[in-house]
Write a protein that holds these residues in place. Structure first.
Motif, PDB file in Angstrom:
ATOM      1  N   ALA A  59       0.861  -1.187   0.000  1.00  0.00           N
ATOM      2  CA  ALA A  59       0.000   0.000   0.000  1.00  0.00           C
ATOM      3  C   ALA A  59       0.892   1.231   0.000  1.00  0.00           C
ATOM      4  N   PRO A  60       0.501   2.244  -0.749  1.00  0.00           N
ATOM      5  CA  PRO A  60       1.324   3.459  -0.850  1.00  0.00           C
ATOM      6  C   PRO A  60       1.184   4.336   0.391  1.00  0.00           C
ATOM      7  N   ALA A  61       1.818   3.884   1.471  1.00  0.00           N
ATOM      8  CA  ALA A  61       1.742   4.643   2.727  1.00  0.00           C
ATOM      9  C   ALA A  61       2.979   4.333   3.559  1.00  0.00           C
ATOM     10  N   GLY A  62       3.315   5.249   4.410  1.00  0.00           N
ATOM     11  CA  GLY A  62       4.421   5.031   5.324  1.00  0.00           C
ATOM     12  C   GLY A  62       4.045   4.053   6.424  1.00  0.00           C
ATOM     13  N   ALA A  63       5.058   3.578   7.111  1.00  0.00           N
ATOM     14  CA  ALA A  63       4.843   2.589   8.162  1.00  0.00           C
ATOM     15  C   ALA A  63       3.892   3.099   9.246  1.00  0.00           C
ATOM     16  N   ALA A  64       4.016   4.359   9.645  1.00  0.00           N
ATOM     17  CA  ALA A  64       3.165   4.898  10.717  1.00  0.00           C
ATOM     18  C   ALA A  64       1.699   4.894  10.310  1.00  0.00           C
ATOM     19  N   THR A  65       1.411   5.299   9.069  1.00  0.00           N
ATOM     20  CA  THR A  65       0.021   5.318   8.587  1.00  0.00           C
ATOM     21  C   THR A  65      -0.530   3.907   8.487  1.00  0.00           C
ATOM     22  N   LEU A  66       0.255   2.992   7.920  1.00  0.00           N
ATOM     23  CA  LEU A  66      -0.199   1.597   7.820  1.00  0.00           C
ATOM     24  C   LEU A  66      -0.429   1.003   9.203  1.00  0.00           C
ATOM     25  N   PHE A  67       0.498   1.239  10.114  1.00  0.00           N
ATOM     26  CA  PHE A  67       0.370   0.704  11.467  1.00  0.00           C
ATOM     27  C   PHE A  67      -0.903   1.215  12.123  1.00  0.00           C
ATOM     28  N   ASP A  68      -1.129   2.532  12.062  1.00  0.00           N
ATOM     29  CA  ASP A  68      -2.327   3.110  12.685  1.00  0.00           C
ATOM     30  C   ASP A  68      -3.601   2.551  12.072  1.00  0.00           C
ATOM     31  N   THR A  69      -3.626   2.393  10.753  1.00  0.00           N
ATOM     32  CA  THR A  69      -4.816   1.886  10.069  1.00  0.00           C
ATOM     33  C   THR A  69      -5.088   0.434  10.455  1.00  0.00           C
ATOM     34  N   LEU A  70      -4.052  -0.394  10.468  1.00  0.00           N
ATOM     35  CA  LEU A  70      -4.234  -1.808  10.801  1.00  0.00           C
ATOM     36  C   LEU A  70      -4.459  -2.022  12.293  1.00  0.00           C
ATOM     37  N   ALA A  71      -3.990  -1.120  13.133  1.00  0.00           N
ATOM     38  CA  ALA A  71      -4.239  -1.221  14.574  1.00  0.00           C
ATOM     39  C   ALA A  71      -5.678  -0.861  14.927  1.00  0.00           C
ATOM     40  N   ASP A  72      -6.351  -0.095  14.061  1.00  0.00           N
ATOM     41  CA  ASP A  72      -7.718   0.377  14.317  1.00  0.00           C
ATOM     42  C   ASP A  72      -8.743  -0.646  13.823  1.00  0.00           C
ATOM     43  N   VAL A  73      -8.815  -1.770  14.502  1.00  0.00           N
ATOM     44  CA  VAL A  73      -9.717  -2.852  14.104  1.00  0.00           C
ATOM     45  C   VAL A  73     -11.174  -2.392  14.099  1.00  0.00           C
ATOM     46  N   ASP A  74     -11.518  -1.449  14.962  1.00  0.00           N
ATOM     47  CA  ASP A  74     -12.895  -0.943  15.009  1.00  0.00           C
ATOM     48  C   ASP A  74     -13.344  -0.388  13.658  1.00  0.00           C
ATOM     49  N   ALA A  75     -12.403   0.092  12.843  1.00  0.00           N
ATOM     50  CA  ALA A  75     -12.747   0.696  11.551  1.00  0.00           C
ATOM     51  C   ALA A  75     -12.632  -0.273  10.372  1.00  0.00           C
ATOM     52  N   TYR A  76     -12.229  -1.519  10.598  1.00  0.00           N
ATOM     53  CA  TYR A  76     -12.049  -2.465   9.489  1.00  0.00           C
ATOM     54  C   TYR A  76     -13.287  -2.587   8.604  1.00  0.00           C
ATOM     55  N   ALA A  77     -14.462  -2.640   9.218  1.00  0.00           N
ATOM     56  CA  ALA A  77     -15.688  -2.840   8.430  1.00  0.00           C
ATOM     57  C   ALA A  77     -15.927  -1.696   7.443  1.00  0.00           C
ATOM     58  N   ALA A  78     -15.343  -0.531   7.681  1.00  0.00           N
ATOM     59  CA  ALA A  78     -15.527   0.613   6.787  1.00  0.00           C
ATOM     60  C   ALA A  78     -14.762   0.452   5.481  1.00  0.00           C
ATOM     61  N   TRP A  79     -13.687  -0.330   5.482  1.00  0.00           N
ATOM     62  CA  TRP A  79     -12.883  -0.458   4.266  1.00  0.00           C
ATOM     63  C   TRP A  79     -12.628  -1.897   3.822  1.00  0.00           C
ATOM     64  N   TRP A  80     -12.927  -2.885   4.674  1.00  0.00           N
ATOM     65  CA  TRP A  80     -12.696  -4.297   4.331  1.00  0.00           C
ATOM     66  C   TRP A  80     -14.052  -4.966   4.201  1.00  0.00           C
ATOM     67  N   PRO A  81     -14.518  -5.195   2.961  1.00  0.00           N
ATOM     68  CA  PRO A  81     -15.883  -5.674   2.748  1.00  0.00           C
ATOM     69  C   PRO A  81     -16.235  -6.976   3.467  1.00  0.00           C
ATOM     70  N   GLU A  82     -15.274  -7.866   3.671  1.00  0.00           N
ATOM     71  CA  GLU A  82     -15.567  -9.150   4.309  1.00  0.00           C
ATOM     72  C   GLU A  82     -15.682  -9.060   5.826  1.00  0.00           C
ATOM     73  N   VAL A  83     -15.344  -7.926   6.392  1.00  0.00           N
ATOM     74  CA  VAL A  83     -15.536  -7.722   7.828  1.00  0.00           C
ATOM     75  C   VAL A  83     -16.956  -7.194   8.001  1.00  0.00           C
ATOM     76  N   CYS A  84     -17.825  -8.066   8.489  1.00  0.00           N
ATOM     77  CA  CYS A  84     -19.259  -7.750   8.587  1.00  0.00           C
ATOM     78  C   CYS A  84     -19.591  -6.892   9.797  1.00  0.00           C
ATOM     79  N   GLY A  85     -18.770  -6.987  10.825  1.00  0.00           N
ATOM     80  CA  GLY A  85     -19.050  -6.205  12.012  1.00  0.00           C
ATOM     81  C   GLY A  85     -17.962  -6.356  13.045  1.00  0.00           C
ATOM     82  N   VAL A  86     -17.826  -5.324  13.875  1.00  0.00           N
ATOM     83  CA  VAL A  86     -16.857  -5.313  14.964  1.00  0.00           C
ATOM     84  C   VAL A  86     -17.566  -4.747  16.187  1.00  0.00           C
ATOM     85  N   ALA A  87     -17.456  -5.424  17.300  1.00  0.00           N
ATOM     86  CA  ALA A  87     -18.029  -4.947  18.561  1.00  0.00           C
ATOM     87  C   ALA A  87     -16.950  -4.993  19.633  1.00  0.00           C
TER      88      ALA A  87
END
Length: 162
Positions: A29-57
């Motif tokens: 992905a065209p992003a620096g390590a800090a941006t990728l780390f923050d995005t992947l650490a934010d599991v609560d937001a996965y459903a917003a960008w990963w279609p197969e993630v149906c829900g997070v609670a």
């Protein structure tokens, strides 16, 4: 364990006489390590960008319930518990419980996130499937990961400059 492929392939291995899988995938992905780390650490937001993630609670500060469904007609319900969130090394690791038991981890660097997972299938219907369907299970996982990488790229592109 077995090293992750380094050429973007997805690999899965079923160990003999069990429903144990090992998956390794590399996302670019065209992003620096800090941006990728923050995005992947934010599991609560996965459903917003990963279609197969149906829900997070959220269950606690370090745990949550995640529902995932790829191409096959099964939704897996997982409880993930953060065990490592180490920004300097780029490692994000969770324990998996529920329909899968094991662990998953990301190792994040500039422009790249290496995913590794080892799990036992706990869902009764999936445990009854014949070993001949193992390639179908690996294909299902690979489809989910390809879609997730595409979703991550779109998500990051939409947040450029923010």
């Amino acid at each position: 364990g077995e090293p992750a492929p380094t050429d973007g392939r997805t690999a899965a291995h079923l160990l003999t006489m069990s429903h144990r899988f090992r998956f390794a995938t590399t996302w670019r992905a065209p992003a620096g390590a800090a941006t990728l780390f923050d995005t992947l650490a934010d599991v609560d937001a996965y459903a917003a960008w990963w279609p197969e993630v149906c829900g997070v609670a959220r269950l606690s500060a370090d745990a949550g319930r995640v529902s995932i469904r790829s191409v096959l007609p099964w939704t897996l319900d997982l409880v993930i518990t953060r065990t490592v969130e180490d920004r300097p090394s780029g490692i994000l690791r969770v324990d998996l419980a529920g329909d899968l038991a094991g662990w998953a981890q990301w190792v994040v660097r500039d422009g790249r996130a290496d995913y590794d997972q080892a799990c036992d299938v706990r869902t009764p219907v999936l445990r009854r499937l014949p070993r001949a369907l193992d390639p179908l299970m690996r294909w299902n996982h690979a489809a989910m990961m390809r879609s997730g990488e595409a979703g991550l790229r779109r998500h990051l592109a939409g947040h450029e400059g923010s």
